[in-house]
Design an enzyme around this catalytic site. Sequence first.
Site, PDB file in Angstrom:
ATOM      1  CB  CYS A 116      -0.926  -0.013   1.212  1.00  0.00           C
ATOM      2  SG  CYS A 116      -2.223   1.252   1.154  1.00  0.00           S
ATOM      3  CB  CYS A 117       3.879   2.197   1.950  1.00  0.00           C
ATOM      4  SG  CYS A 117       3.255   2.371   3.635  1.00  0.00           S
ATOM      5  CB  CYS A 199      -2.414   7.041   5.619  1.00  0.00           C
ATOM      6  SG  CYS A 199      -1.517   7.271   4.068  1.00  0.00           S
ATOM      7  CB  CYS A 202      -1.458   3.757   8.691  1.00  0.00           C
ATOM      8  SG  CYS A 202      -2.055   2.562   7.493  1.00  0.00           S
ATOM      9  CB  CYS A 227       6.064   4.416   4.201  1.00  0.00           C
ATOM     10  SG  CYS A 227       6.929   5.947   3.869  1.00  0.00           S
TER      11      CYS A 227
END
Length: 232
Positions: A116-117, A199, A202, A227
């Site tokens: 995702c990062c 985010c 997170c 990340c």
Amino acid sequence: MSDISLLNQQLKGKTAEEIITFFSSQYKGKLTFANSLGAEDQVITHMICDIDKSIPIFTLDTGRMFPENYSIIERTNQKYGINIKVQFPNHLLVEEMVEKYGINLFYDSIENRKLCCAVRKMEPLKRALSGYDVWICGLRRSQSMTRNNMNIVEWDTINNLIKVNPLIEWSNEDVWSFIETRHVPYNKLHDKGFTSIGCLPCTRAIETGEDIRAGRWWWENPEHKECGLHKK
């Protein structure tokens, strides 16, 4: 790299303003600043606007940001008369990832979180840095165990350019003293206990006595809490 070692020797003991001034002069038109909208990066934004407003500033909008982030972008632009460029992820990559792994895939495994990062941060960062030789960052050694061996100048092997950390020696107290005495606009999440801005799903506020990055990916071990943007 020998050139990086020489730069670190040359800049040792210099103030953050002197470091930014040096790179502004030596890499005119070839450096940029990545503002993550946290306290450190607001300090650097203030310095850049005093030293050389022609240095482009960008931020990454992952699509999962806090409302307060949009507010600080607007307030910063208005105060300094600048236009922070907002860099978005490739929507096709995001759609593919979400379809395959789900909207909140990052809670399922470290591998999914890093994916995702990569999609929401690493790919747009690479595009934002394209054409530049230097990027300025707001990293400090005391922020976390993953950053305590970083220097003023680093070589970014992922993006193949120089990374500069003018605040590397600063303490948290140094950052907030600068903000208060110079009336630097800051992200209001900091007033709610958020010491590191990431985010929304997170990032959480920290408890009294916790490490300043404890609120980032709090379900993971400390050594994994990056990340990939600042991987050496």
